[in-house]
Design an enzyme around this catalytic site. Structure first.
Site, PDB file in Angstrom:
ATOM      1  N   HIS A  17       0.754  -1.176   0.116  1.00 11.15           N
ATOM      2  CA  HIS A  17       0.687   0.502  -0.303  1.00 11.15           C
ATOM      3  C   HIS A  17       0.922   1.442   0.189  1.00 11.15           C
ATOM      4  CE1 HIS A  17      -2.768  -2.574   1.915  1.00 11.15           C
ATOM      5  NE2 HIS A  17      -3.278  -2.824   0.987  1.00 11.15           N
ATOM      6  N   LYS A  41     -17.697  -5.799   8.491  1.00 12.58           N
ATOM      7  CA  LYS A  41     -16.791  -6.425   9.121  1.00 12.58           C
ATOM      8  C   LYS A  41     -16.311  -5.964  10.376  1.00 12.58           C
ATOM      9  CE  LYS A  41     -14.064  -8.155   5.126  1.00 12.58           C
ATOM     10  NZ  LYS A  41     -13.607  -7.920   3.769  1.00 12.58           N
ATOM     11  N   ARG A  90      -1.786  -6.712  -7.810  1.00 13.12           N
ATOM     12  CA  ARG A  90      -1.168  -7.319  -7.682  1.00 13.12           C
ATOM     13  C   ARG A  90      -1.150  -8.751  -8.686  1.00 13.12           C
ATOM     14  NH1 ARG A  90      -2.904  -8.445  -1.644  1.00 13.12           N
ATOM     15  NH2 ARG A  90      -4.993  -8.606  -2.645  1.00 13.12           N
ATOM     16  N   SER A 128      -2.763  -7.558   3.316  1.00 10.69           N
ATOM     17  CA  SER A 128      -2.852  -7.616   4.875  1.00 10.69           C
ATOM     18  C   SER A 128      -4.078  -8.698   5.644  1.00 10.69           C
ATOM     19  CB  SER A 128      -4.405  -6.094   5.071  1.00 10.69           C
ATOM     20  OG  SER A 128      -3.697  -5.031   5.073  1.00 10.69           O
TER      21      SER A 128
END
Length: 159
Positions: A17, A41, A90, A128
């Site tokens: 990031h 979440k 990615r 993460s």
């Protein structure tokens, strides 16, 4: 002034990031890092804690602002006088999801453009989720997250 909004959960911010933020800050006049508040979440860190961790990691970057947001990304873009969403990719799997989001944002507001940056090769495996898992089981997260937040992440997973 060209302002780009870089949205994400950043739970926690990774070196991947941070790489996108640094590179984006060279391309745009200002980067607004937008921490998504997802009420469905339960993250490792609260949105406010994530904002503080990111601010710590970007403290030497004058053209980066960190905010939290809830709701539609296009509304935040309007608030921040931006028409550009910055996203890091990615792998091909990221592209499929991010393309759908880019098309939806453009459908909601035809002035919105999404700019994709490829991750640096050394960060292509990084997420993460993987950082949290490594930290939870006592592995070293050095080189995975900014050095200035390593202790914060380790302390949080111990709770």
């Amino acid at each position: 002034m060209k302002v780009a909004v870089y949205p994400g959960s950043f739970d926690p911010i990774t070196n991947g990031h941070l790489d996108i933020i640094k590179r984006g800050a060279k391309v745009f006049d200002k980067i607004v890092v937008a921490v998504l508040i997802n009420i469905d979440k339960k993250g490792l860190f609260t949105p406010d804690e994530r904002v503080k961790l990111i601010e710590k990691a970007v403290c030497d970057m004058d053209n980066v602002e960190v905010v939290s947001f809830n709701g539609l990304l296009i509304d935040l873009l309007k608030e921040r006088n931006s028409r550009v969403v910055l996203k890091g990719l990615r792998a091909v799997s990221d592209f499929e999801y991010e393309m759908q989001m880019a098309l939806m944002n453009n459908k909601l507001d035809s002035e919105i453009e999404t700019v994709f940056m490829m991750t640096a090769a050394e960060n292509s495996f990084l997420s993460s989720s993987s950082v949290k898992q490594v930290a939870k089981f006592g592995g070293s997260i050095e080189g995975l997250v900014p050095d200035c937040i390593i202790e914060d992440v380790i302390n949080q997973v111990k709770r």
